[in-house]
Design a protein around this motif. Structure first.
Motif, PDB file in Angstrom:
ATOM      1  N   ILE A  68     -27.094-112.157  30.079  1.00 34.95           N
ATOM      2  CA  ILE A  68     -28.343-112.543  30.737  1.00 34.95           C
ATOM      3  C   ILE A  68     -28.495-111.836  32.083  1.00 34.95           C
ATOM      4  O   ILE A  68     -29.576-111.342  32.427  1.00 34.95           O
ATOM      5  CB  ILE A  68     -28.416-114.072  30.885  1.00 34.95           C
ATOM      6  CG1 ILE A  68     -28.548-114.715  29.493  1.00 34.95           C
ATOM      7  CG2 ILE A  68     -29.584-114.494  31.785  1.00 34.95           C
ATOM      8  CD1 ILE A  68     -28.432-116.222  29.490  1.00 34.95           C
ATOM      9  N   ILE A  76     -35.698-116.717  26.449  1.00 35.87           N
ATOM     10  CA  ILE A  76     -34.490-116.861  25.642  1.00 35.87           C
ATOM     11  C   ILE A  76     -34.778-117.921  24.589  1.00 35.87           C
ATOM     12  O   ILE A  76     -35.135-119.058  24.914  1.00 35.87           O
ATOM     13  CB  ILE A  76     -33.276-117.274  26.483  1.00 35.87           C
ATOM     14  CG1 ILE A  76     -33.035-116.277  27.623  1.00 35.87           C
ATOM     15  CG2 ILE A  76     -32.027-117.378  25.598  1.00 35.87           C
ATOM     16  CD1 ILE A  76     -31.955-116.710  28.609  1.00 35.87           C
ATOM     17  N   GLU A  78     -33.239-120.179  21.569  1.00 40.12           N
ATOM     18  CA  GLU A  78     -32.000-120.644  20.956  1.00 40.12           C
ATOM     19  C   GLU A  78     -32.320-121.581  19.808  1.00 40.12           C
ATOM     20  O   GLU A  78     -33.034-122.574  19.978  1.00 40.12           O
ATOM     21  CB  GLU A  78     -31.099-121.370  21.954  1.00 40.12           C
ATOM     22  CG  GLU A  78     -29.799-121.840  21.282  1.00 40.12           C
ATOM     23  CD  GLU A  78     -28.806-122.455  22.238  1.00 40.12           C
ATOM     24  OE1 GLU A  78     -27.619-122.071  22.179  1.00 40.12           O
ATOM     25  OE2 GLU A  78     -29.202-123.325  23.028  1.00 40.12           O
ATOM     26  N   VAL A  87     -29.156-124.872  26.404  1.00 42.27           N
ATOM     27  CA  VAL A  87     -30.485-124.484  26.894  1.00 42.27           C
ATOM     28  C   VAL A  87     -30.586-124.704  28.401  1.00 42.27           C
ATOM     29  O   VAL A  87     -31.222-123.917  29.115  1.00 42.27           O
ATOM     30  CB  VAL A  87     -31.619-125.229  26.154  1.00 42.27           C
ATOM     31  CG1 VAL A  87     -31.722-124.751  24.717  1.00 42.27           C
ATOM     32  CG2 VAL A  87     -31.469-126.733  26.218  1.00 42.27           C
ATOM     33  N   MET A  90     -28.691-121.742  30.138  1.00 42.13           N
ATOM     34  CA  MET A  90     -29.444-120.492  30.197  1.00 42.13           C
ATOM     35  C   MET A  90     -30.658-120.605  31.113  1.00 42.13           C
ATOM     36  O   MET A  90     -30.987-119.656  31.833  1.00 42.13           O
ATOM     37  CB  MET A  90     -29.836-120.066  28.778  1.00 42.13           C
ATOM     38  CG  MET A  90     -28.612-119.684  27.941  1.00 42.13           C
ATOM     39  SD  MET A  90     -28.995-119.011  26.301  1.00 42.13           S
ATOM     40  CE  MET A  90     -29.574-120.476  25.458  1.00 42.13           C
ATOM     41  N   ALA A  91     -31.293-121.769  31.120  1.00 40.87           N
ATOM     42  CA  ALA A  91     -32.416-121.979  32.042  1.00 40.87           C
ATOM     43  C   ALA A  91     -31.957-121.897  33.492  1.00 40.87           C
ATOM     44  O   ALA A  91     -32.655-121.342  34.349  1.00 40.87           O
ATOM     45  CB  ALA A  91     -33.067-123.330  31.766  1.00 40.87           C
ATOM     46  N   LYS A 103     -38.207-118.663  30.753  1.00 38.66           N
ATOM     47  CA  LYS A 103     -38.241-119.885  29.961  1.00 38.66           C
ATOM     48  C   LYS A 103     -37.242-119.806  28.817  1.00 38.66           C
ATOM     49  O   LYS A 103     -37.008-118.740  28.251  1.00 38.66           O
ATOM     50  CB  LYS A 103     -39.653-120.085  29.416  1.00 38.66           C
ATOM     51  CG  LYS A 103     -39.858-121.295  28.539  1.00 38.66           C
ATOM     52  CD  LYS A 103     -41.333-121.540  28.264  1.00 38.66           C
ATOM     53  CE  LYS A 103     -42.013-120.350  27.635  1.00 38.66           C
ATOM     54  NZ  LYS A 103     -43.444-120.588  27.337  1.00 38.66           N
ATOM     55  N   VAL A 104     -36.645-120.955  28.473  1.00 41.50           N
ATOM     56  CA  VAL A 104     -35.783-121.076  27.310  1.00 41.50           C
ATOM     57  C   VAL A 104     -36.504-121.924  26.273  1.00 41.50           C
ATOM     58  O   VAL A 104     -37.002-123.014  26.580  1.00 41.50           O
ATOM     59  CB  VAL A 104     -34.434-121.722  27.669  1.00 41.50           C
ATOM     60  CG1 VAL A 104     -33.568-121.876  26.417  1.00 41.50           C
ATOM     61  CG2 VAL A 104     -33.696-120.890  28.724  1.00 41.50           C
ATOM     62  N   GLY A 106     -35.952-123.946  22.938  1.00 33.30           N
ATOM     63  CA  GLY A 106     -34.942-124.548  22.083  1.00 33.30           C
ATOM     64  C   GLY A 106     -35.555-125.045  20.793  1.00 33.30           C
ATOM     65  O   GLY A 106     -36.509-125.821  20.807  1.00 33.30           O
ATOM     66  N   ILE A 128     -37.761-125.254  30.191  1.00 35.73           N
ATOM     67  CA  ILE A 128     -37.334-125.409  28.800  1.00 35.73           C
ATOM     68  C   ILE A 128     -38.491-125.930  27.954  1.00 35.73           C
ATOM     69  O   ILE A 128     -39.175-126.872  28.333  1.00 35.73           O
ATOM     70  CB  ILE A 128     -36.144-126.388  28.700  1.00 35.73           C
ATOM     71  CG1 ILE A 128     -34.929-125.836  29.473  1.00 35.73           C
ATOM     72  CG2 ILE A 128     -35.772-126.643  27.239  1.00 35.73           C
ATOM     73  CD1 ILE A 128     -33.813-126.843  29.652  1.00 35.73           C
TER      74      ILE A 128
END
Length: 251
Positions: A68, A76, A78, A87, A90-91, A103-104, A106, A128
């Motif tokens: 990352i 991203i 997932e 999540v 990564m966020a 933004k992640v 999920g 997220i």
């Protein structure tokens, strides 16, 4: 006292040692034996990120952080949310890097109410988006794509149903969303090194042949947009996802 600038030398040494470690099958097998011992204690379940269970090996967390940081994705995705630690992890990296629009996303077939509550009440919640449903269902894929703004750099992590057919279907569905220079990460490829007798204790049991490593190998054979990152994968001993980190090399 003046010291020479050895930063590049240090990085070159890291690369050489990572590649050498990746070629050392004896070291890999020793690490695998240790991981099988640690699995008796649910080792991957013992960790958390910012107060939430992450259910990953520390080495995989570090590898994902390196990816990352180095590739600077905006989005991203997932698949497989579980308890939410990944999540959130990564966020938090996107936040730390100053990517205010990052933004992640999920995606999970079943986001349980208590896990959703944990995620949606977390300090990282605004970064997220949760999408519930089958990861390769057409309506779910449409919702995911709608969350990706034009020109965004996209990274994908596949960590849901680990059966061969499902992971290959996810690779085919989500691989095209990964942008050049970013990564497709296929989790739990370690299972591809286990016989039925050595299969890890999980809610479902997968073993060599019906698992993510087989799927990612088939996907890489049929798709020329990705290559395995030999340096990063080389150092992934004591990890869940060796040979699961694939770099997109074509637009």
């Amino acid at each position: 006292m003046t010291h020479k600038d050895d930063r590049q030398e240090f990085e070159d040494h890291k690369k050489a040692m990572s590649l050498a470690l990746g070629r050392d099958s004896e070291a890999f097998n020793e690490a695998l034996e240790l991981l099988l011992t640690l699995n008796k204690y649910d080792y991957s379940y013992l960790w958390s990120w910012m107060g939430v269970p992450i259910i990953q090996m520390p080495a995989d967390v570090m590898a994902t952080q390196e990816v990352i940081w180095n590739t600077k994705p905006d989005i991203i995705i997932e698949t497989g949310v579980a308890r939410g630690g990944s999540v959130i992890f990564m966020a938090s990296l996107l936040a730390a890097m100053g990517n205010d629009a990052g933004k992640v996303i999920g995606v999970d077939l079943d986001i349980r109410a208590h896990n959703r509550e944990t995620i949606e009440n977390h300090v990282m919640a605004k970064r997220i988006t949760l999408i519930e449903g089958g990861s390769v269902d057409d309506d779910v894929l449409a919702k995911v794509k709608a969350e990706i703004p034009p020109g965004a750099r996209v990274m994908v992590v596949l960590d849901s149903d680990h059966s061969y057919e499902h992971v290959l279907a996810e690779c085919r569905a989500y691989g095209p969303l990964v942008t050049e220079g970013c990564y497709l990460v296929v989790a739990d490829t370690l299972i591809g090194h286990l016989t039925e007798e050595l299969a890890l204790k999980r809610s479902q049991v997968w073993y060599k042949g019906n698992e993510p490593l087989h799927a990612v190998n088939v996907y890489l054979e049929e798709n020329d947009r990705f290559e395995m990152d030999a340096v990063l994968n080389g150092k992934l001993v004591l990890a869940s996802s060796p040979n699961g980190y694939c770099r997109c090399i074509k637009a």
